[in-house]
Scaffold this motif. Structure first.
Motif, short mmCIF file in Angstrom:
data_model
loop_
_atom_site.label_atom_id
_atom_site.label_comp_id
_atom_site.label_asym_id
_atom_site.label_seq_id
_atom_site.Cartn_x
_atom_site.Cartn_y
_atom_site.Cartn_z
N TYR A 196 8.12 41.28 128.21
CA TYR A 196 7.10 40.25 128.21
C TYR A 196 7.53 39.02 127.41
O TYR A 196 7.17 37.89 127.76
N GLN A 198 10.38 37.90 127.52
CA GLN A 198 11.32 37.22 128.41
C GLN A 198 10.61 36.40 129.48
O GLN A 198 11.27 35.70 130.25
N HIS A 199 9.27 36.47 129.55
CA HIS A 199 8.49 35.73 130.54
C HIS A 199 7.34 35.02 129.82
O HIS A 199 6.23 35.52 129.74
N PHE A 205 6.47 36.44 138.04
CA PHE A 205 6.45 37.71 137.31
C PHE A 205 5.02 38.17 137.07
O PHE A 205 4.69 39.34 137.27
N TRP A 206 4.16 37.27 136.63
CA TRP A 206 2.78 37.63 136.30
C TRP A 206 1.89 37.66 137.53
O TRP A 206 0.88 38.36 137.56
#
Length: 650
Positions: A196, A198-199, A205-206
């Motif tokens: 998380y 990393q984003h 991603f989400w």
């Protein structure tokens, strides 16, 4: 209770406990109610599960409690993230399997709180034909903005990371096998918190686990709390979903309404049975004539974290937003007043103090103590004493004209009620990452000293301000330790005056609703297993804030503990977090976390440990996580993940 396996198409078996009605007659068929999450059905959630499911089983349902792949007793490797594609694909197979059991009438409902509420919404978005209805409690589909990793889009670390990162490495009860085939894939699974970090902004991603709320067609019963961090999903569903909907929003925090930390507590399971009976059994229980939304209108109470019951009344709203809602604008004035008319132009400045905010809570919920210590480091604007009671219902908005001397800044707005004796009760609030002012998925630096229009939509609330009280809005640039501090020393400014100056929009409604609200039953006693004892909860735990006034440093220490006793032994869970911030060096902050679960079994003691460290400077997050397993007094296995992660507008 029957423990069995559900085979997946790749050969992995998921563990299920079926809670079945006694005395099934020949040819009798029952609907299934599924709850599906990683919280270990055979130990940590077993006590809770029994008290919950027996209510429905005794009313003609089979309840199925499934551990997701790689957790608890289920086979397989832990999924690479929460709400993975694998989790959802498995969910489709689980629902299909339940619908085709000999005892099944072919209809499946899905239910849950928090994680299992999240994936109930997600499975409804995928339209499995056997899924006829859902009941989602304290849940949301906004995984970046709402969930516990990026609160309002800003970096957040709490007890959840400690719990889940350690739980990935644990095997299932009652054997807690250390066989390499089962143990190794779990122990070596990377901690989710690393992923998380990393984003750090919204995007694919989400968004990949969810679809638009407008695509939900499955009938949905939603329950939320006005002190819960996920409450905004319910008005969003009411506005966007075309599915049959029923919603109840009480004053509660992140809990079931029958055993909430504070009341009024209600027997929501009675309403759930009416819902399930209609959609899963075809009985006309009148749910289609129920109000679309019943919400608790909170009345003033003093700031008190130990309040047992929130004063107020239930209120019916059949459309959302409420048709009688009127947006009242209050302008920030140069004399720190809130006024109905725009004042003369002015600029107010605020020095950024990174350690401000602990009294405002660990997330946008909870009953709080007096927030005047936070207000002292905020720009504060008060209305005149009200000449009559004033009710609000919805999501207040702060429209700021704001600037910062740094290229990254957060802004927080909190709405409070100021009593005649000066005590301040916080009602709601929200924050925004200034880099996300135009887009959460494409953040952009601020241009220092440039004035921007920044809109902050506060979290859902209801409140009646009494006559003689004042309305307060407070603006700050830190809300620590809820949000990790931005790294630059700075001064921020608010532009006041004129119709476009900084202002507050309140969703005002009539104090009294014309539609009578339904009466909810008080909670019924829960059945409990006599072979399990549970004591304490790790959350909310206890915390203490300390300040080094000479060196301008602040520390918050949090800890929690729980115990469970089972036929095969005893489990004790310990968790602690230490947050540190430096006001003279906002780039330097840290979160240090420790989690430990001790299983005292026959002939051995197994102890899983997790150590989390997140430290910062101006450009990076420095991430370090170590997972350990001890047997008796000897270290069996240890694995560490360490990474330097560039700060991406956080």
């Amino acid at each position: 209770m029957e423990n069995t396996w559900i085979p997946m198409k790749d050969g992995v078996r998921l563990a299920v406990t079926l809670y079945l009605p006694d005395g099934q007659k020949s040819g009798e068929r029952f609907p299934a109610i599924l709850e599906y999450h990683p919280y270990r059905k055979d130990d940590s959630s077993a006590f809770r599960d029994y008290g919950l499911y027996t209510y429905f089983v005794r009313r003609g349902y089979v309840c199925a409690r499934v551990d997701i792949r790689g957790f608890g007793t289920s086979e397989g490797t832990p999924t690479e993230r929460e709400y993975s594609r694998q989790e959802q694909d498995d969910g489709m197979e689980i629902i299909r399997w339940l619908a085709h059991q000999p005892w099944s009438n072919g209809n499946v409902g899905m239910m849950g709180i928090s994680w299992s509420g999240f994936n109930s919404l997600q499975m409804a978005m995928r339209h499995p034909p056997e899924l006829k209805a859902i009941l989602a409690i304290a849940a949301t589909a906004e995984l970046f903005h709402d969930d516990v990793h990026y609160m309002d889009g800003m970096a957040h670390v709490d007890e959840f990371e400690l719990n889940m990162d350690m739980a990935e490495g644990m095997t299932g009860a009652p054997d807690y096998t250390l066989d390499e085939k089962m143990f190794d894939p779990r122990f070596n699974a990377p901690p989710w918190s690393l992923l998380y970090f990393q984003h750090q902004h919204d995007g694919p991603f989400w968004r990949s686990p969810v679809r638009p709320l407008s695509e939900i067609q499955v009938p949905s019963f939603l329950i939320g709390g006005l002190q819960d961090g996920y409450r905004d999903s319910i008005p969003a569903m009411l506005e966007q979903s075309k599915a049959p909907l029923k919603a109840i929003i009480g004053p509660w925090n992140h809990s079931y309404p029958n055993d909430a930390d504070f009341g009024p507590r209600i027997e929501w399971r009675r309403e759930a049975v009416r819902w399930w009976d209609y959609w899963l059994k075809g009985r006309d229980t009148g749910v289609l004539q129920d109000p679309r939304l019943v919400i608790f209108m909170q009345h003033w109470h003093p700031p008190d974290p130990s309040l047992d019951e929130v004063p107020g009344v239930w209120r019916v709203e059949n459309t959302w937003p409420p048709p009688e809602e009127k947006h009242t604008t209050l302008f920030f004035e140069a004399n720190h007043a809130l006024a109905e008319a725009a004042g003369k132009p002015a600029i107010h400045q605020l020095k950024y103090v990174p350690s401000v905010g602990v009294e405002a809570g660990f997330w946008w919920g909870e009953l709080l103590s007096d927030v005047r210590p936070v207000d002292a480091f905020s720009l504060v604007y008060d209305s005149a004493p009200l000449e009559a009671d004033l009710a609000i219902l919805g999501r207040p908005r702060a429209l700021l004209r704001a600037a910062a001397t740094a290229r990254l800044a957060d802004w927080f707005c909190r709405l409070s009620d100021v009593a005649p004796d000066g005590s301040v009760t916080q009602i709601t609030g929200a924050g925004i990452n200034g880099a996300q002012r135009d887009s959460m998925s494409e953040p952009q630096d601020l241009e220092p000293n440039k004035m921007y229009s920044i809109a902050i939509e506060m979290h859902l609330t209801s409140w009646v301000f009494p006559k003689g009280h004042r309305i307060r809005v407070a603006v700050s640039n830190a809300l620590w330790p809820m949000i990790l501090p931005t790294p630059y020393a700075m001064t921020t400014s608010l532009e006041l005056g004129g119709t476009e100056g900084s202002r507050l929009l309140l969703p005002v409604v009539p104090v009294n609703s014309g539609t009578p609200a339904p009466r909810f039953d008080p909670p019924e006693p829960e059945e409990h297993r006599n072979d399990i004892r549970s004591q304490g909860e790790t959350w909310p735990g206890t915390w203490m804030a300390t300040r080094d006034q000479v060196n301008h440093k602040a520390t918050v220490d949090w800890q929690g503990k729980s115990e469970q006793e089972y036929p095969w032994g005893k489990e004790t869970d310990y968790e602690s977090l230490t947050y540190e911030a430096q006001d003279d060096h906002p780039d330097i902050s840290s979160v240090q976390g420790e989690a430990k679960t001790v299983f005292e079994l026959k002939g051995r003691v197994l102890t899983w440990k997790g150590h989390l460290s997140v430290t910062t400077d101006a450009t990076n997050f420095y991430y370090h996580y170590t997972r350990e397993l001890w047997k008796d007094d000897g270290l069996v296995r240890q694995k560490t993940w360490q990474q330097t992660i560039p700060r991406d507008h956080q």
